[in-house]
Design a protein around this motif. Sequence first.
Motif, mmCIF file in Angstrom:
data_model
loop_
_atom_site.group_PDB
_atom_site.id
_atom_site.type_symbol
_atom_site.label_atom_id
_atom_site.label_comp_id
_atom_site.label_asym_id
_atom_site.label_seq_id
_atom_site.Cartn_x
_atom_site.Cartn_y
_atom_site.Cartn_z
ATOM 1 N N ARG A 105 12.251 -26.126 5.362
ATOM 2 C CA ARG A 105 12.622 -24.795 4.903
ATOM 3 C C ARG A 105 12.080 -24.580 3.486
ATOM 4 O O ARG A 105 11.990 -25.522 2.690
ATOM 5 N N PHE A 106 11.732 -23.328 3.207
ATOM 6 C CA PHE A 106 11.218 -22.951 1.884
ATOM 7 C C PHE A 106 12.211 -22.026 1.211
ATOM 8 O O PHE A 106 12.766 -21.129 1.852
ATOM 9 N N PHE A 107 12.467 -22.251 -0.069
ATOM 10 C CA PHE A 107 13.231 -21.269 -0.843
ATOM 11 C C PHE A 107 12.780 -21.344 -2.296
ATOM 12 O O PHE A 107 12.063 -22.276 -2.703
ATOM 13 N N THR A 108 13.158 -20.358 -3.056
ATOM 14 C CA THR A 108 12.714 -20.281 -4.448
ATOM 15 C C THR A 108 13.831 -19.747 -5.323
ATOM 16 O O THR A 108 14.716 -19.020 -4.858
ATOM 17 N N THR A 109 13.810 -20.158 -6.562
ATOM 18 C CA THR A 109 14.713 -19.613 -7.574
ATOM 19 C C THR A 109 13.856 -19.106 -8.721
ATOM 20 O O THR A 109 12.624 -19.151 -8.666
ATOM 21 N N ASP A 110 14.488 -18.634 -9.768
ATOM 22 C CA ASP A 110 13.729 -18.123 -10.905
ATOM 23 C C ASP A 110 12.926 -19.221 -11.611
ATOM 24 O O ASP A 110 11.957 -18.933 -12.310
ATOM 25 N N LYS A 111 13.327 -20.478 -11.399
ATOM 26 C CA LYS A 111 12.709 -21.565 -12.151
ATOM 27 C C LYS A 111 11.724 -22.418 -11.348
ATOM 28 O O LYS A 111 10.840 -23.043 -11.922
ATOM 29 N N ARG A 112 11.901 -22.470 -10.007
ATOM 30 C CA ARG A 112 11.085 -23.414 -9.253
ATOM 31 C C ARG A 112 11.035 -23.013 -7.784
ATOM 32 O O ARG A 112 11.933 -22.356 -7.275
ATOM 33 N N LYS A 113 9.957 -23.452 -7.103
ATOM 34 C CA LYS A 113 9.852 -23.311 -5.654
ATOM 35 C C LYS A 113 10.227 -24.643 -5.004
ATOM 36 O O LYS A 113 10.012 -25.707 -5.586
ATOM 37 N N PHE A 114 10.736 -24.543 -3.763
ATOM 38 C CA PHE A 114 11.220 -25.738 -3.083
ATOM 39 C C PHE A 114 10.773 -25.750 -1.625
ATOM 40 O O PHE A 114 10.763 -24.716 -0.966
ATOM 41 N N THR A 231 25.042 -29.170 -11.725
ATOM 42 C CA THR A 231 25.166 -28.838 -10.304
ATOM 43 C C THR A 231 23.934 -29.366 -9.580
ATOM 44 O O THR A 231 22.921 -29.708 -10.206
ATOM 45 N N LEU A 232 24.005 -29.399 -8.270
ATOM 46 C CA LEU A 232 22.874 -29.907 -7.496
ATOM 47 C C LEU A 232 21.636 -29.047 -7.735
ATOM 48 O O LEU A 232 20.544 -29.571 -7.992
ATOM 49 N N LEU A 233 21.781 -27.714 -7.676
ATOM 50 C CA LEU A 233 20.622 -26.845 -7.850
ATOM 51 C C LEU A 233 20.067 -26.949 -9.265
ATOM 52 O O LEU A 233 18.847 -26.949 -9.459
ATOM 53 N N ALA A 234 20.957 -27.060 -10.262
ATOM 54 C CA ALA A 234 20.482 -27.180 -11.642
ATOM 55 C C ALA A 234 19.640 -28.439 -11.811
ATOM 56 O O ALA A 234 18.612 -28.429 -12.507
ATOM 57 N N HIS A 235 20.048 -29.514 -11.162
ATOM 58 C CA HIS A 235 19.260 -30.749 -11.258
ATOM 59 C C HIS A 235 17.927 -30.596 -10.528
ATOM 60 O O HIS A 235 16.887 -31.032 -11.032
ATOM 61 N N LEU A 236 17.956 -29.965 -9.342
ATOM 62 C CA LEU A 236 16.712 -29.759 -8.601
ATOM 63 C C LEU A 236 15.739 -28.887 -9.386
ATOM 64 O O LEU A 236 14.520 -29.075 -9.307
ATOM 65 N N GLU A 237 16.265 -27.928 -10.140
ATOM 66 C CA GLU A 237 15.400 -27.044 -10.923
ATOM 67 C C GLU A 237 14.824 -27.716 -12.162
ATOM 68 O O GLU A 237 13.776 -27.290 -12.668
ATOM 69 N N SER A 238 15.469 -28.755 -12.639
ATOM 70 C CA SER A 238 15.077 -29.319 -13.936
ATOM 71 C C SER A 238 14.505 -30.734 -13.853
ATOM 72 O O SER A 238 13.982 -31.230 -14.866
ATOM 73 N N VAL A 239 14.596 -31.393 -12.688
ATOM 74 C CA VAL A 239 14.116 -32.766 -12.621
ATOM 75 C C VAL A 239 12.615 -32.806 -12.918
ATOM 76 O O VAL A 239 11.840 -32.005 -12.401
ATOM 77 N N PRO A 240 12.189 -33.696 -13.808
ATOM 78 C CA PRO A 240 10.756 -33.754 -14.159
ATOM 79 C C PRO A 240 9.912 -34.153 -12.957
ATOM 80 O O PRO A 240 10.304 -34.985 -12.141
ATOM 81 N N LEU A 241 8.743 -33.549 -12.878
ATOM 82 C CA LEU A 241 7.807 -33.865 -11.799
ATOM 83 C C LEU A 241 6.554 -34.488 -12.387
ATOM 84 O O LEU A 241 5.443 -34.006 -12.205
ATOM 85 N N GLY A 242 6.735 -35.564 -13.120
ATOM 86 C CA GLY A 242 5.597 -36.243 -13.713
ATOM 87 C C GLY A 242 4.694 -36.828 -12.637
ATOM 88 O O GLY A 242 5.160 -37.573 -11.778
ATOM 89 N N ASP A 243 3.420 -36.492 -12.666
ATOM 90 C CA ASP A 243 2.464 -36.990 -11.677
ATOM 91 C C ASP A 243 1.679 -38.143 -12.296
ATOM 92 O O ASP A 243 0.776 -37.945 -13.104
ATOM 93 N N THR A 244 2.061 -39.376 -11.916
ATOM 94 C CA THR A 244 1.390 -40.542 -12.499
ATOM 95 C C THR A 244 -0.064 -40.660 -12.047
ATOM 96 O O THR A 244 -0.837 -41.397 -12.650
ATOM 97 N N SER A 245 -0.419 -39.926 -10.980
ATOM 98 C CA SER A 245 -1.797 -40.034 -10.483
ATOM 99 C C SER A 245 -2.814 -39.509 -11.499
ATOM 100 O O SER A 245 -3.975 -39.890 -11.470
#
Length: 636
Positions: A105-114, A231-245
């Motif tokens: 499933r796809f959804f989006t908030t003001d801060k991030r897409k999921f 909250t769960l959504l707040a963490h999902l919106e803010s968790v760093p997505l560092g790409d080590t590649s």
Amino acid sequence: MTADVKSHAYEVDKLIAEDIDAYLAQHQHKSLLRFITCGSVDDGKSTLIGRLLYDSKMIFEDQLAALENDSKNVGTQGQEIDFALLVDGLAAEREQGITIDVAYRFFTTDKRKFIVADTPGHEQYTRNMVTGASTADLAVILIDARKGVLTQTRRHSYLVKLLGIPNVVLAINKMDLVDYSASTFHQIVADYSAFAESIGLNAFVPVPISGLKGDNIVEKSDAMPWYQGPTLLAHLESVPLGDTSASQPFRMPVQWVNRPNLDFRGFTGLIASGSVRPGDRIRVQPSGKESTVKDIVTFDGNLDLAVAGQSVCLTLNDEIDCSRGDVISTALDPAETADQFEATIVWMDEAEMLPGRPYIMKIGTQQAAVTITEPKYEVNVNTMERLAAKTLRLNSIGVCNISTDRQVTFAPFEDNKTLGSFILIDRVTNATVGAGLLHFSLRRAQNIHWQSVDINAEAHAAQKAQQPKLVWLTGLSGSGKSTISNLVEKKLYALGKHSFLLDGDNIRHGLNRDLGFSDADRVENIRRVGEVGKLMVDAGLIVLTAFISPFRSERRMVRDMLPAGDFIEVFIDTPLAVAESRDVKGLYQKARAGALKNFTGIDSPYETPEAPDLHIDTTKVSAEDAAEMIVARILA
């Protein structure tokens, strides 16, 4: 319409267009988080995702109306909406109240897409969970607050660690059913921490939630003032997505050679790691040819820099050989190549893995034939115990050595997921039967080289004045293979031909005396005979074999060992009833009585050839005539 009205309408349209462009630009540049939910059955994974979709306003009015109607039909114990129905799309799932398939499933908030994958909780759907986790950046592991850490919790946590998912959320669900107890929450966190440490899962974020009531999903829960985390959504919106590649050496598997005209030749692909600039020196692997990058071409124009995650077309300053399946690496730090590896394999097929059977391996854009050894061990992911195993069955996870028929460009999975992960495909059905993660190459392969000799296969054939062949007679026990092959060799001998007969029973007295009659041993039996037959063909001989060889895959494996035209598959076609009526050795009688296990035609399958080079029906042709037909085919 007056000029003022037209002007006003134009300004309104312009503002609307600008708003749409701004909206699209805003969403285009949002980061994307791929995550999975996993855990035991009835932990509330589908309900949690449904709640996230609902609270993030990602449900259309017609979907909401249908959801409300479906909720009434299935009964929801007093709640207005059954959020799980947003995700459980299969009829079987709704009937059983469980998740079977992986639902994206796809959804989006003001801060991030999921993009979220709801993965099954049942043990028999572990392969589906692995599929959903293969591209995830984060895993939400759900625990029912009433039950605590369960077997499937440990199972999925191990898989999350195995697949290298960098971020883990421990969502302790159904807190409303334990009166929002802080002590229950902290005890579960402590229990899970001890287990996580044992498998090397060093960091996770615990969140107490209620998917049904919405506590700590999007809004902070008034019922749990003792919890001060996000909250769960707040963490999902803010968790760093560092790409080590991005910090790793440059690697780009070549997907396509772009040659629109004689003046342009480029190599397209998705950059798996690192970065590249015009002028950088590169190496094409596995060939080892080197050049420098001339241009980085994209649809939107040439780039001065391309990084991991971008799809580009590279042109080079030299005309060197490069094609789909090759990997372009930085010349200063090229990727490794090898043909033997240790790997973890997750088996995904109903038919068990057979050591020695050839499969197709796809790793990035590369493809090679691969054989798998008997597992070093199978992992009991419920207890983390290492178990002895002869094979792998559906949903099993084991560590094996694998061998490819050519050099493969790779990286350990923990360093590069693209060049460290692969799938296994059945050569006959084309079904995906397994997925694997490479650990390291087996260095002994580097020390073995092919020794060139002066007297080659062509010289041996010329000396004997004949065209060498491997004539493979296959059929049920009692079909007449040994009788016919013996007659064929006598006829060849009378003609002055140099031949040798490899009979199934005779081989098992010596070369294959250590093998039984399990499917895995049958595969190894044929592999060894194929290798011996190939050596004899290289020696210039006409080689005759008489083996049941029940599996198409192994017969094809032997065919592929030899040059085109040097393998002749002869199907000695005899109905089971006729073969059983002959039963000179009494084998069918023993098999029927249960005294002889894994007997072909009784409790082990025989896969008839689909396109044999010669098809002989022994109900219509005598053994003598059959031998004449085979000799004619050999000498044709």
